[in-house]
Design a protein around this motif. Sequence first.
Motif, PDB file in Angstrom:
ATOM      1  N   SER A 167       6.160 -11.398 -13.789  1.00 36.45           N
ATOM      2  CA  SER A 167       5.749 -10.419 -12.771  1.00 36.45           C
ATOM      3  C   SER A 167       4.498 -10.901 -12.054  1.00 36.45           C
ATOM      4  O   SER A 167       3.433 -11.023 -12.671  1.00 36.45           O
ATOM      5  CB  SER A 167       5.474  -9.064 -13.433  1.00 36.45           C
ATOM      6  OG  SER A 167       4.720  -8.222 -12.579  1.00 36.45           O
ATOM      7  N   GLU A 169       2.889  -9.153 -10.011  1.00 36.21           N
ATOM      8  CA  GLU A 169       1.964  -8.006 -10.041  1.00 36.21           C
ATOM      9  C   GLU A 169       1.070  -8.103 -11.271  1.00 36.21           C
ATOM     10  O   GLU A 169      -0.160  -7.962 -11.175  1.00 36.21           O
ATOM     11  CB  GLU A 169       2.747  -6.694 -10.058  1.00 36.21           C
ATOM     12  CG  GLU A 169       1.851  -5.472 -10.133  1.00 36.21           C
ATOM     13  CD  GLU A 169       2.628  -4.172 -10.283  1.00 36.21           C
ATOM     14  OE1 GLU A 169       1.973  -3.109 -10.313  1.00 36.21           O
ATOM     15  OE2 GLU A 169       3.860  -4.210 -10.387  1.00 36.21           O
ATOM     16  N   ASP A 173      -2.969  -8.835 -11.595  1.00 36.93           N
ATOM     17  CA  ASP A 173      -3.886  -7.950 -12.308  1.00 36.93           C
ATOM     18  C   ASP A 173      -4.721  -8.729 -13.328  1.00 36.93           C
ATOM     19  O   ASP A 173      -5.929  -8.482 -13.475  1.00 36.93           O
ATOM     20  CB  ASP A 173      -3.115  -6.826 -13.010  1.00 36.93           C
ATOM     21  CG  ASP A 173      -2.927  -5.603 -12.126  1.00 36.93           C
ATOM     22  OD1 ASP A 173      -3.765  -5.394 -11.216  1.00 36.93           O
ATOM     23  OD2 ASP A 173      -1.960  -4.851 -12.338  1.00 36.93           O
TER      24      ASP A 173
END
Length: 293
Positions: A167, A169, A173
């Motif tokens: 991922s 994302e 992060d």
Amino acid sequence: MKQFHGAFTAIVTPFIDGQVDEQGFVDLIEYQIKSGIHGLVPCGTTGESATLGFDEHKRVVELAVETVAGRVPVIAGTGANNTLEAIEFTESAKESGADAVLSVVPYYNKPSQEGIYQHFKAVAEAVDIPMFLYNVPGRTVINMLPETVARLAKIDNIIGIKEACGSLEQVSDVIRMCPKDFILLSGDDFTSMPTVFVGGKGVISVVSNMLPGPMAQMVEAALDGDIARANELHYKLFPLMKCMFACPSPAPAKQGLQLMNIIRDASPRLPITPVDEPTMAKLKAAMTQLELL
């Protein structure tokens, strides 16, 4: 810590008659270094660490360090789902002269995020060696959250992570929450190029067992901001990347290496079985396209 930037091969462990083929392993390492790989990771998932005995595991790391002889960094796989075993493997890797270790999230146990934190904290405090965390939820069941990684990044000798969550994302992060010098390496060949473009520093790769040079060149291009060249190599390698997981890894990588006459025997250890006929057909087609056959 720029020595840990680039393409690192999660190197397979060749077997002959069920035993570690030490000469085959040495020859594979020489092929990797000659081809321009940036570093090596013995005894990771791709090295079949789960089915190596304790003494075999320690010997494979020792042999890798001896053979490499300082030419590229060696990040030794030392993970376990038993914290005391992880400490023992990490101590052994340090004694062997590994440059760093790679320690996986404890599998099967399904620890909490606090349990994951305490596990890695215990290993890091027990052995003074640079450590990469390894998050691979597809194998461990548990996903180590970015918040947990950020907590662990505050421990001095935890210097980075192999992030195989798939991922971007989550990758973003982790990079956003951790210190600037924390090193994120992609744990998936597919995501290695885009991971670099969002701030990652490279990849621990499976496909580079077969093609270390092109994988290293792709990561170098990405790190240099050469999007066109990185894209070109990404799509050139993509069909072969897909083959690496067409059946349980590392059977396809080993089969490819045998077809290239780089290792003598493609056999993995049970419960991993050799590639099936459909995977063999895909593998040969991808290799033919790359003029490897």
